[in-house]
Write an enzyme that holds these catalytic residues in place. Structure first.
Site, PDB file in Angstrom:
ATOM      1  N   GLU A 114       0.837  -1.206   0.000  1.00 18.53           N
ATOM      2  CA  GLU A 114       0.000   0.000   0.000  1.00 18.53           C
ATOM      3  C   GLU A 114       0.876   1.262   0.000  1.00 18.53           C
ATOM      4  OE1 GLU A 114      -2.251   0.184   3.614  1.00 18.53           O
ATOM      5  OE2 GLU A 114      -3.602   1.723   2.858  1.00 18.53           O
ATOM      6  N   GLY A 121      22.278  -0.419  34.236  1.00 17.29           N
ATOM      7  CA  GLY A 121      20.949  -0.963  34.528  1.00 17.29           C
ATOM      8  C   GLY A 121      20.408  -1.711  33.317  1.00 17.29           C
ATOM      9  N   ASP A 155      17.727  -1.361  31.409  1.00 12.56           N
ATOM     10  CA  ASP A 155      17.136  -0.655  30.272  1.00 12.56           C
ATOM     11  C   ASP A 155      18.200  -0.225  29.262  1.00 12.56           C
ATOM     12  OD1 ASP A 155      14.516  -0.824  31.309  1.00 12.56           O
ATOM     13  OD2 ASP A 155      14.889   0.907  32.590  1.00 12.56           O
ATOM     14  N   SER A 207      24.102   3.113  32.013  1.00 13.58           N
ATOM     15  CA  SER A 207      24.178   3.190  33.473  1.00 13.58           C
ATOM     16  C   SER A 207      24.589   1.863  34.100  1.00 13.58           C
ATOM     17  CB  SER A 207      22.813   3.586  34.037  1.00 13.58           C
ATOM     18  OG  SER A 207      21.902   2.517  33.860  1.00 13.58           O
ATOM     19  N   TYR A 243      -8.797   4.469  13.178  1.00  8.75           N
ATOM     20  CA  TYR A 243      -8.672   4.177  14.613  1.00  8.75           C
ATOM     21  C   TYR A 243      -7.200   3.953  14.922  1.00  8.75           C
ATOM     22  CZ  TYR A 243      -8.460  -0.344  12.353  1.00  8.75           C
ATOM     23  OH  TYR A 243      -8.105  -1.371  11.525  1.00  8.75           O
ATOM     24  N   CYS A 258      -5.378  -3.260   1.993  1.00 11.09           N
ATOM     25  CA  CYS A 258      -5.280  -3.334   3.452  1.00 11.09           C
ATOM     26  C   CYS A 258      -6.627  -3.529   4.152  1.00 11.09           C
ATOM     27  CB  CYS A 258      -4.557  -2.089   3.973  1.00 11.09           C
ATOM     28  SG  CYS A 258      -3.743  -2.377   5.568  1.00 11.09           S
ATOM     29  N   LYS A 278      -9.135   2.558  -2.569  1.00 10.73           N
ATOM     30  CA  LYS A 278      -9.444   1.846  -1.317  1.00 10.73           C
ATOM     31  C   LYS A 278     -10.814   2.273  -0.791  1.00 10.73           C
ATOM     32  CE  LYS A 278      -7.178   1.101   3.203  1.00 10.73           C
ATOM     33  NZ  LYS A 278      -5.980   1.485   3.978  1.00 10.73           N
TER      34      LYS A 278
END
Lengths: 323, 227
Positions: A68, A318, A320, A316, A141, A171, A135
């Site tokens: 698309e 850590g 993440d 750090s 949404y 789609c 289309k």
């Protein structure tokens, strides 16, 4: 140029693809070009489209489908409000049209008519635009805002190629149970080609499989689903283009999170022992690897498409920053 | 970018992971800049005791330094905040929230751990040291700080956030599922009050059905408070 497109559409019924219902079994080689295009990079996208067309042609494909809005990249967002963007799209489309022969090309592009903008699939054959499908079902949404830009299409046609009837839709069209797919099948389509830009989230592939399977099974029709791949800002398109046979079984699938050209020979009418030309590996990635791949592709494409060479982060120690 | 509160363990782990990944690793201590900040602000703070202000200053110094590298060398600054902390606003504006792209913004904390485990398994090595998994999460912005001092444990928090943020369930609904009322209300207050922060955060990759941003467009000025 607009006038020319409309003229060609209205000439559809006079074009060489006249409906002649087949008597014997036919086979058609379909190529789904799961490409990673970049929003706004019309030149590179055009080159990519042409190179995939060339590849598919050399593989003997009768049809090649692109995702698309593949020409301009997805989602182009408010670029669609710029008249210059739309006219540039048309310029590059014309270039593709002039360089296409002996293979039917289905390509997503923004289609401007006198009074509206459509999210469209152009069907090109032998240097000519044969049909433009607009289309019909526009998603509005979640991350989608298509009604902000597009007018819904109002009609659909069947395309005849070598005695095979082809329904093209885009789609969201295939997610609506009584939508265009149903109508196209009732009008005689042997084969549905849906061109998509369906973004990834956990569990999405499973949803797609269900929808495509039920479309194929319920309508006893081949369903070829060509999805986009690549990262675009916060979205990752995971590819995994798929073909379902008229019994609703997965017949062939493309890779996840990578560009791919999925080739398959589809026989019409369908016979059970029919074998796929392409690899058939429905062993999609497991959840953790799938998420990891989505993050990797999303990051890689954000960095690459925005022209960064290096990244920096605070490490750090850590979990993440380590991840 | 260690400070007086960075532990030996995290400093070592940062260095080890950089070696394992073979990435360039530079240490830019923030202690001197931090002291200068404290001195500069001291006469204006009227003997108020140290609080979150001083914690955030450290995060902002780090954000600032990363942006300096970005400007000087053209590097893209990656933000490493996860979805759990982005949800409750456990992050510092212009500090650890700085950056051009937020890679794991939509990944809840528990999934962060799972993905790290997955990576080790895939590489068949301890690419990520075991100590990183074992250490309780901490921002290390004051002595002996733990995320759990300010937040519910992540295995509870992530479930509450999933229901509230992704499924739009009401507070009463969530409490009915057996979660502690106080914890639920606190978590949800934090989510609602931090829309202003999220709106200012860098874009990041959507991996859940509902990511912050286009999927969830909440007003910042919003007095529809459920908790």
């Amino acid at each position: 140029m607009h006038c020319m497109l409309e003229l060609l559409v209205s000439r559809l019924d006079k074009c060489p693809f006249q409906a002649v219902k087949y008597q014997n079994m036919k086979s058609i080689r379909v190529a789904l070009a799961q490409v990673n295009t970049t929003v706004g990079d019309l030149e590179q996208n055009t080159e990519k489209v042409l190179s995939f067309i060339k590849r598919a042609s050399s593989e003997g494909a009768d049809i090649i489908a692109f995702p698309e809005l593949a020409l301009c990249g997805y989602p182009p967002e408010d670029l669609l409000l710029k008249p210059y963007f739309i006219s540039q799209n048309l310029k590059f489309l014309k270039y593709i049209v002039n360089n296409t022969k002996d293979i039917l090309v289905i390509l997503g592009f923004p289609h401007k008519t006198k009074d509206a903008l459509y999210n469209s699939a152009v069907i090109i054959y032998n240097k000519t635009i044969r049909y433009i499908y607009n289309k019909i079902c526009l998603p509005n949404y979640g991350i989608f805002d298509e009604k902000r830009y597009f007018k819904p299409g109002e009609e659909t046609s069947i395309i005849q190629l070598n005695d095979i009837s082809l329904g093209v839709n885009i789609c969201e069209d295939i997610w609506v149970p009584e939508g265009p797919t149903r109508f196209q099948v009732q009008s005689g389509a042997d084969l549905i080609i849906n061109i998509s830009a369906s973004p990834y989230h956990m569990g999405k592939l499973n949803l797609r499989e269900k929808v495509l399977k039920s479309n194929a099974k319920r309508n006893k029709v081949w369903v070829c689903y060509c999805n986009l791949v690549g990262g675009q800002d916060e979205l990752v398109f995971d590819g995994a283009s798929m073909i379902f046979d008229p019994l609703g079984n997965l017949f062939a699938n493309a890779r996840q999170f990578e560009e791919d050209l999925l080739l398959a020979d589809l026989e019409i009418p369908f016979k059970k022992k029919h074998k796929s030309l392409s690899r058939k590996s429905p062993n999609f990635l497991k959840k953790d690897e799938e998420v990891y791949s989505a993050l990797t592709l999303g990051l890689r494409d954000y960095v690459r498409k925005n022209g960064f060479k290096k990244v920096i982060l605070g490490l750090s120690g850590g979990i993440d920053s380590v991840l | 970018m260690p400070s007086r509160y960075s532990s030996e363990g995290t400093r070592l782990d940062a260095q080890r992971i950089a070696e394992n990944l073979d990435i360039r690793f530079i240490v830019v201590p923030i202690e001197r800049v931090f002291e200068t900040y404290l001195d500069t602000l001291k006469p204006h703070f009227e003997k108020r005791l140290p609080d979150i202000t001083e914690e955030n200053i450290q995060a902002r110094i780090r954000g600032n330094l990363l942006m300096a590298f970005s400007n000087k060398f053209g590097y893209l600054v990656l933000n490493t905040g996860n979805k759990s902390e982005t949800s409750v606003g456990y992050c510092t504006l212009y500090g650890d929230m700085a950056g051009g792209f937020s890679v794991i913004k939509d990944v809840p904390k528990r999934l962060v751990y799972r993905l790290a485990r997955f990576k080790n398994k895939k590489e068949k090595s301890q690419l990520i040291p075991e100590s990183v998994f074992k250490r309780p999460p901490s921002a290390e912005l004051r002595p002996n700080q733990r995320d759990e001092d300010s937040l519910p444990p992540y295995d509870i928090l992530d479930k509450i956030l999933n229901l509230y943020v992704e499924k739009d369930r009401s507070v009463a609904d969530i409490i009915n599922k057996g979660f502690d009322q106080k914890i639920v209300k606190k978590a949800i207050q934090m989510v609602d009050r931090n829309e202003y922060k999220r709106r200012q955060s860098p874009p990041g990759i959507k991996i859940t059905p509902k990511a912050f941003g286009k999927d969830r467009r909440m007003p910042i000025t919003n007095l529809f408070l459920e908790a």
